[in-house]
Scaffold this motif. Sequence first.
Motif, PDB file in Angstrom:
ATOM      1  N   PRO A  55       0.846  -1.180  -0.050  1.00 48.71           N
ATOM      2  CA  PRO A  55      -0.163   0.082   0.068  1.00 48.71           C
ATOM      3  C   PRO A  55       0.926   1.166  -0.020  1.00 48.71           C
ATOM      4  CG  PRO A  55      -0.535  -1.331   1.905  1.00 48.71           C
ATOM      5  CD  PRO A  55       0.566  -1.975   1.360  1.00 48.71           C
ATOM      6  N   SER A  56       0.413   2.272  -0.587  1.00 51.01           N
ATOM      7  CA  SER A  56       1.182   3.691  -0.703  1.00 51.01           C
ATOM      8  C   SER A  56       0.929   4.237   0.746  1.00 51.01           C
ATOM      9  CB  SER A  56       0.494   4.479  -1.536  1.00 51.01           C
ATOM     10  OG  SER A  56      -0.763   5.091  -1.272  1.00 51.01           O
ATOM     11  N   VAL A  57       1.951   5.167   0.913  1.00 54.26           N
ATOM     12  CA  VAL A  57       1.801   5.586   2.232  1.00 54.26           C
ATOM     13  C   VAL A  57       0.419   6.601   2.568  1.00 54.26           C
ATOM     14  CG1 VAL A  57       2.968   7.772   3.770  1.00 54.26           C
ATOM     15  CG2 VAL A  57       4.508   6.002   2.419  1.00 54.26           C
ATOM     16  N   GLU A  58       0.070   7.010   1.482  1.00 46.82           N
ATOM     17  CA  GLU A  58      -1.311   7.884   1.286  1.00 46.82           C
ATOM     18  C   GLU A  58      -2.392   6.720   2.012  1.00 46.82           C
ATOM     19  OE1 GLU A  58       0.595   8.044  -1.267  1.00 46.82           O
ATOM     20  OE2 GLU A  58       1.481  10.043  -0.533  1.00 46.82           O
ATOM     21  N   PRO A  95      -2.307   4.412  -5.717  1.00 45.87           N
ATOM     22  CA  PRO A  95      -2.975   3.747  -6.842  1.00 45.87           C
ATOM     23  C   PRO A  95      -3.834   2.611  -6.397  1.00 45.87           C
ATOM     24  CG  PRO A  95      -0.816   3.126  -6.112  1.00 45.87           C
ATOM     25  CD  PRO A  95      -1.115   4.045  -5.514  1.00 45.87           C
ATOM     26  N   ALA A  96      -5.143   2.321  -7.087  1.00 44.93           N
ATOM     27  CA  ALA A  96      -6.046   1.077  -6.758  1.00 44.93           C
ATOM     28  C   ALA A  96      -5.137   0.045  -6.634  1.00 44.93           C
ATOM     29  CB  ALA A  96      -6.864   1.412  -7.622  1.00 44.93           C
ATOM     30  N   PRO A  97      -5.603  -0.830  -5.538  1.00 42.35           N
ATOM     31  CA  PRO A  97      -5.013  -2.209  -5.743  1.00 42.35           C
ATOM     32  C   PRO A  97      -5.738  -2.948  -6.822  1.00 42.35           C
ATOM     33  CG  PRO A  97      -6.737  -2.092  -3.777  1.00 42.35           C
ATOM     34  CD  PRO A  97      -6.382  -0.610  -4.495  1.00 42.35           C
ATOM     35  N   ARG A  98      -4.722  -3.818  -7.538  1.00 45.95           N
ATOM     36  CA  ARG A  98      -5.318  -4.489  -8.679  1.00 45.95           C
ATOM     37  C   ARG A  98      -6.111  -5.793  -8.422  1.00 45.95           C
ATOM     38  NH1 ARG A  98       0.091  -5.845 -12.019  1.00 45.95           N
ATOM     39  NH2 ARG A  98      -1.269  -7.131 -12.820  1.00 45.95           N
ATOM     40  N   ASN A  99      -5.861  -6.290  -7.111  1.00 43.59           N
ATOM     41  CA  ASN A  99      -6.544  -7.592  -6.777  1.00 43.59           C
ATOM     42  C   ASN A  99      -6.490  -7.757  -5.308  1.00 43.59           C
ATOM     43  OD1 ASN A  99      -7.666 -10.242  -7.391  1.00 43.59           O
ATOM     44  ND2 ASN A  99      -5.703 -11.416  -7.213  1.00 43.59           N
ATOM     45  N   TRP A 100      -7.343  -6.701  -4.889  1.00 44.93           N
ATOM     46  CA  TRP A 100      -7.482  -6.786  -3.330  1.00 44.93           C
ATOM     47  C   TRP A 100      -8.370  -7.813  -2.810  1.00 44.93           C
ATOM     48  CZ3 TRP A 100     -11.054  -5.895   0.832  1.00 44.93           C
ATOM     49  CH2 TRP A 100     -10.238  -5.486   2.020  1.00 44.93           C
ATOM     50  N   ARG A 101      -7.765  -8.573  -2.104  1.00 43.94           N
ATOM     51  CA  ARG A 101      -8.717  -9.753  -1.465  1.00 43.94           C
ATOM     52  C   ARG A 101      -8.628  -9.964   0.171  1.00 43.94           C
ATOM     53  NH1 ARG A 101      -5.944 -14.698  -4.985  1.00 43.94           N
ATOM     54  NH2 ARG A 101      -6.843 -13.921  -6.972  1.00 43.94           N
TER      55      ARG A 101
END
Length: 149
Positions: free
Chosen positions: A67-70, A84-90
Amino acid sequence: MSWKAERRAFTLIELLVVLAIIATLGALVGPDLFRNAGDAKVQAARSQIEMLSLALDSYRLDNDGYPSVEQGLDALRERPTAVPAPRNWRGPYLRRPVPPDPWGHAYQYRVLTGEQANPFELFSLGRDGKPGGSGEDADITSWGGPVLP
């Protein structure tokens, strides 16, 4: 009835002797108890950092990055909306919200760029909340070294 048969209370001297014994025991045992409490907090912080590091690694495996710092450590609990939005958040990758460190401060999280051995830094600044220190005031880090500015 004799005087000895009617005696049912402690004398002032006996009470003072008992209080002196209790105070002496407290003075001998107290510092050890408080030192152990401090050691327990340091160990709890190390365990929590290890647990959060494992959750961050799981996040990376699913999303090809940390994850980004933000987005921060909250990305381990709820799907991040920040870029950036996570590509495959599970997730969630943690069962409970990210806890504060044992002294009530938020854990610090940084993502490193480049080819470092540690792709992220996760740390607690200890009891005093300031970099450096010793004992309970020492920094507790995911990489085992000191916190650098």
